[in-house]
Design an enzyme around this catalytic site. Structure first.
Site, PDB file in Angstrom:
ATOM      1  CB  SER A  14      -0.957   0.001   1.199  1.00 53.47           C
ATOM      2  OG  SER A  14      -0.270  -0.212   2.398  1.00 53.47           O
ATOM      3  CG  HIS A  62      -1.941   3.852   3.714  1.00 51.91           C
ATOM      4  ND1 HIS A  62      -3.239   3.608   4.120  1.00 51.91           N
ATOM      5  CD2 HIS A  62      -1.429   2.647   3.362  1.00 51.91           C
ATOM      6  CE1 HIS A  62      -3.495   2.311   4.015  1.00 51.91           C
ATOM      7  NE2 HIS A  62      -2.409   1.715   3.564  1.00 51.91           N
TER       8      HIS A  62
END
Length: 207
Positions: free
Chosen positions: A85, A140
């Site tokens: 991610s 992230h």
């Protein structure tokens, strides 16, 4: 996951820095893998066409590594993290950089659809990460910031609107802020315990 190379502060900070890279390619189950593959395909097809395959690969891997460094920095030692991610958010960051730097050259309808779609996806995922346990928002955010910087730095010459000097100054300042922030908050290494010690104690999982 620890044995395969997941990111874990006591191991990573005690010489096993390769975990910052290997953790990008590990996932906690088929659902985790499927969601990341879909997100990478959705944004990656745009970024690969904009930057080319080699720049795309550099953006993805570098953002994934820096995202894992953010995860290492902002989480307690009991967190085991893995997943692509951080790299995926880097891809979306590069997409945003490219579109914003070329906003006068992209048809308005296409700009709004792609740019704001990427913004909504990024914001929704980050907000969702604050509401649901087990999501690595540090990775992230680190990946997104890295992608924004690399997207501006690696933008192809025929798509560049700012001068090379102006672009280099912006990227240098953003990179300096990123490095200083990491150096300030990076925790001291934790003494490495035998692996079975960590396996015998429940650890927080971050995807």
């Amino acid at each position: 996951m620890l044995q395969w190379g997941a990111n874990f502060s006591p191991a990573t900070q005690n010489g096993q820095w390769w975990r910052l890279a290997t953790a990008v390619f590990l996932h906690f189950g088929i659902i985790h893998l499927t969601l990341n593959v879909w997100a990478l395909w959705d944004g990656g097809q745009w970024v690969e066409r904009m930057y080319g395959p080699m720049r795309f690969l550099l953006i993805f891997i570098t953002s994934g590594v820096v995202g894992n460094l953010f995860s290492l920095t902002f989480h307690v030692i009991s967190v085991v993290s893995a997943g692509a991610s951080g790299g995926i958010f880097g891809v979306y960051g590069a997409l945003l950089s490219y579109l914003w730097l070329n906003r006068t050259r992209v048809p308005l309808i296409e700009f709004r659809w792609v740019f704001f779609g990427a913004v909504i996806f990024s914001l929704f995922t980050i907000v969702f990460g604050f509401l649901v346990d087990g999501i690595d928002n540090a990775a992230h955010g680190g990946g997104l910031i890295t992608g924004l910087i690399l997207g501006a730095l690696l933008i192809p010459r025929d798509a560049r609107q700012l001068s090379r000097i102006s672009l280099a100054c912006v990227v240098a300042m953003a990179s300096a802020v990123l490095v200083i922030m990491l150096l300030v908050v990076l925790p001291d290494p934790v003494p490495l315990q035998p692996l079975f010690f960590f396996l015998s104690n429940e650890a927080d999982i971050r995807r």
